[in-house]
Design a protein around this motif. Structure first.
Motif, PDB file in Angstrom:
ATOM      1  N   ARG A 101      -3.030  14.159  -3.494  1.00 22.71           N
ATOM      2  CA  ARG A 101      -2.834  15.243  -2.530  1.00 22.71           C
ATOM      3  C   ARG A 101      -2.612  16.579  -3.225  1.00 22.71           C
ATOM      4  NH1 ARG A 101       0.831  11.614   1.720  1.00 22.71           N
ATOM      5  NH2 ARG A 101      -0.921  10.251   2.288  1.00 22.71           N
ATOM      6  N   LEU A 113      -6.036  10.420   2.066  1.00 29.27           N
ATOM      7  CA  LEU A 113      -5.831   9.774   3.365  1.00 29.27           C
ATOM      8  C   LEU A 113      -5.255   8.368   3.226  1.00 29.27           C
ATOM      9  CD1 LEU A 113      -9.125  10.881   5.144  1.00 29.27           C
ATOM     10  CD2 LEU A 113      -6.815  11.676   5.669  1.00 29.27           C
ATOM     11  N   HIS A 114      -5.409   7.765   2.081  1.00 33.07           N
ATOM     12  CA  HIS A 114      -4.890   6.416   1.849  1.00 33.07           C
ATOM     13  C   HIS A 114      -3.362   6.442   1.843  1.00 33.07           C
ATOM     14  CE1 HIS A 114      -5.310   2.327   0.224  1.00 33.07           C
ATOM     15  NE2 HIS A 114      -4.212   2.588  -0.466  1.00 33.07           N
ATOM     16  N   PRO A 115      -2.679   5.457   2.452  1.00 39.28           N
ATOM     17  CA  PRO A 115      -3.196   4.231   3.084  1.00 39.28           C
ATOM     18  C   PRO A 115      -3.309   4.330   4.608  1.00 39.28           C
ATOM     19  CG  PRO A 115      -0.868   3.998   2.728  1.00 39.28           C
ATOM     20  CD  PRO A 115      -1.219   5.391   2.260  1.00 39.28           C
ATOM     21  N   ARG A 116      -2.973   5.482   5.181  1.00 41.40           N
ATOM     22  CA  ARG A 116      -2.991   5.584   6.646  1.00 41.40           C
ATOM     23  C   ARG A 116      -4.395   5.381   7.216  1.00 41.40           C
ATOM     24  NH1 ARG A 116       1.479   7.566   9.177  1.00 41.40           N
ATOM     25  NH2 ARG A 116       3.163   8.332   7.841  1.00 41.40           N
ATOM     26  N   ILE A 117      -5.388   5.976   6.551  1.00 42.69           N
ATOM     27  CA  ILE A 117      -6.771   5.863   7.018  1.00 42.69           C
ATOM     28  C   ILE A 117      -7.605   5.382   5.838  1.00 42.69           C
ATOM     29  CG2 ILE A 117      -8.725   7.083   8.035  1.00 42.69           C
ATOM     30  CD1 ILE A 117      -6.773   9.105   9.167  1.00 42.69           C
ATOM     31  N   ARG A 118      -8.351   4.297   6.047  1.00 41.41           N
ATOM     32  CA  ARG A 118      -9.110   3.696   4.957  1.00 41.41           C
ATOM     33  C   ARG A 118     -10.518   3.354   5.434  1.00 41.41           C
ATOM     34  NH1 ARG A 118      -4.524   0.506   5.165  1.00 41.41           N
ATOM     35  NH2 ARG A 118      -5.777  -1.339   5.659  1.00 41.41           N
ATOM     36  N   SER A 120      -8.056   1.693  -2.772  1.00 40.73           N
ATOM     37  CA  SER A 120      -6.920   0.771  -2.886  1.00 40.73           C
ATOM     38  C   SER A 120      -6.751   0.278  -4.305  1.00 40.73           C
ATOM     39  CB  SER A 120      -7.113  -0.407  -1.931  1.00 40.73           C
ATOM     40  OG  SER A 120      -6.050  -1.322  -2.047  1.00 40.73           O
ATOM     41  N   ARG A 128       0.849  -1.190   0.000  1.00 41.81           N
ATOM     42  CA  ARG A 128       0.000   0.000   0.000  1.00 41.81           C
ATOM     43  C   ARG A 128       0.886   1.242   0.000  1.00 41.81           C
ATOM     44  NH1 ARG A 128      -5.157  -1.563   0.794  1.00 41.81           N
ATOM     45  NH2 ARG A 128      -5.533  -3.539   1.878  1.00 41.81           N
ATOM     46  N   GLN A 129       0.472   2.222  -0.757  1.00 40.70           N
ATOM     47  CA  GLN A 129       1.276   3.422  -0.865  1.00 40.70           C
ATOM     48  C   GLN A 129       0.381   4.641  -0.998  1.00 40.70           C
ATOM     49  OE1 GLN A 129       3.541   3.342  -4.543  1.00 40.70           O
ATOM     50  NE2 GLN A 129       2.112   1.869  -5.403  1.00 40.70           N
ATOM     51  N   ALA A 130       0.954   5.776  -0.696  1.00 38.47           N
ATOM     52  CA  ALA A 130       0.221   7.034  -0.791  1.00 38.47           C
ATOM     53  C   ALA A 130       0.189   7.511  -2.235  1.00 38.47           C
ATOM     54  CB  ALA A 130       0.863   8.085   0.108  1.00 38.47           C
TER      55      ALA A 130
END
Length: 405
Positions: free
Chosen positions: A27, A90-95, A150, A20-22
């Protein structure tokens, strides 16, 4: 006989773990969209007046007497991209559901703050209905995007195309390419004439830029007068428009090519962007000026400029990346100068005060503002890429010298 699927000794290759990556592009897009929302909500940023009313009074105000379905739908659709971009950012920190809830909270905070600020603008009316529909739009956009975040960022076809066609540090360039068609929504005197902020904001009896170019073209100040006095001046006007349009299109396309990988289908991508831009401009013109010809803005000079610019683009794409970036910067700077010093087009389909006519005056202002800053942002991106390109070449030369010794 045992089939291949029944072979007990058959080993199955392990599946590569999902990384998973930002998404830097999401942004950057979020920052751009928030800036557009702020502009559209507080435009024209003048006439601030303290009326003695609390900025939160609109929350307890009765419902507006006149509410149209168009206003409701526009408010919902206008904030839906905000919700989608917040979830992607917010991905992947908050999903999942937590990303949706945080996106709705952020959208409500932004919309509520902007509605409160409208209390001090005499030409804007804060409304609790606008706040509710904006929050609803944020929720709809976030809810629709959450299941696909994702898939889009980590393993989707868009991610594949992003990494196949564009360089890793091209997020800002992709955002600029996405915004470029919308800089053409507002009526213009010259097709693709961007960066005219200096003429509008710093206009003086003797503009600095005009003085700088007077030595190159002494008659540039009186060119519009000669065109209006003599019919043959129309030929000069068409050539000027062709030059500006060709330079703007070629500079934009070369800027985009700098962000692309060597194996990307550059010409097809760029021609697709051009076709989409012309269709968006035609659609916006039809919505705002239904009584005008659909392609009335597509003058002879504009057509000549696009043909010449596209032919030159085929040749320019063969240049090295550094040469393309330098040429793009020169062309975009030239477009800024020409847009600010060329005389008004007396044959333009939308000159003078008609810039502000039409059904969507605030969208025109937003598009015009985008057109002001877009070439400056593109030039800054090119300057950064040229600096990175120079550093990379110096590192390569240093590595070669170290191996030689």
């Amino acid at each position: 006989m045992t089939g291949p699927s029944q072979d007990p000794h058959r080993t199955v290759a392990p599946t590569a773990p999902l990384v998973r990556q930002a998404s830097p592009l999401s942004r950057v897009g979020l920052l751009c969209f928030v800036a557009l929302v702020v502009y559209a909500s507080l435009y024209p940023f003048s006439g601030w007046t303290d009326t003695g009313v609390s900025p939160l009074a609109y929350l307890r105000a009765p419902l507006p007497r006149y509410i149209t379905n168009f206003d409701l739908i526009t408010n919902v659709l206008g904030y839906a991209p905000l919700g989608a971009l917040l979830v992607l950012s917010l991905h992947p920190r908050i999903r999942g559901i937590f990303a949706v809830l945080l996106a709705v909270l952020a959208g409500a905070l932004l919309a509520g703050t902007l509605e409160a600020l409208q209390t001090w603008l005499p030409n804007r009316i804060p409304s609790n209905v606008d706040l509710g529909t904006n929050v609803l739009g944020t929720f709809v956009g976030a809810l629709l995007m959450a299941p696909f975040a994702s898939r889009l960022i980590d393993r989707g076809p868009l991610r594949t195309l992003r990494h196949t066609w564009f360089e890793p540090e091209s997020s800002f360039a992709i955002a600029l390419l996405f915004l470029w068609p919308f800089t053409q929504v507002a009526p213009q005197e010259y097709l693709f004439g961007l960066g005219g902020a200096l003429r509008d904001w710093l206009l003086t009896p003797e503009p600095v830029l005009v003085d700088m170019l007077r030595g190159v073209y002494p008659d540039i100040v009186t060119l519009h007068e000669r065109i209006q006095m003599r019919p043959e001046g129309l030929d000069q006007q068409e050539l000027l428009e062709a030059l500006l349009t060709a330079s703007s299109w070629l500079g934009t396309a070369l800027m985009a090519s700098v962000a692309m990988r060597r194996g990307a289908p550059m010409l097809r991508i760029l021609m697709g962007i051009l076709a989409a831009t012309l269709l968006i401009k035609a659609g916006a013109s039809e919505l705002q000026y239904p009584n005008e010809a659909l392609w009335g803005w597509f003058s002879d000079g504009a057509r000549l400029g696009l043909v010449c610019g596209s032919l030159l683009l085929v040749l320019a794409l063969r240049l090295h990346r550094g040469a393309r970036g330098l040429l793009a910067m020169v062309l975009l700077i030239g477009v800024i100068i020409m847009t600010n010093v060329l005389p008004p087009n007396p044959y333009s389909w939308a000159s003078g005060q008609s810039w502000w006519l039409g059904r969507y005056i605030h969208f025109n202002g937003l598009s015009r503002w985008l057109g002001f800053i877009w070439p400056f942002l593109a030039a800054c991106y090119l300057a950064w890429r040229l600096e990175q390109y120079g550093l990379q070449r110096r590192r390569i030369r240093a590595a070669r010298r170290s191996r030689a010794h």
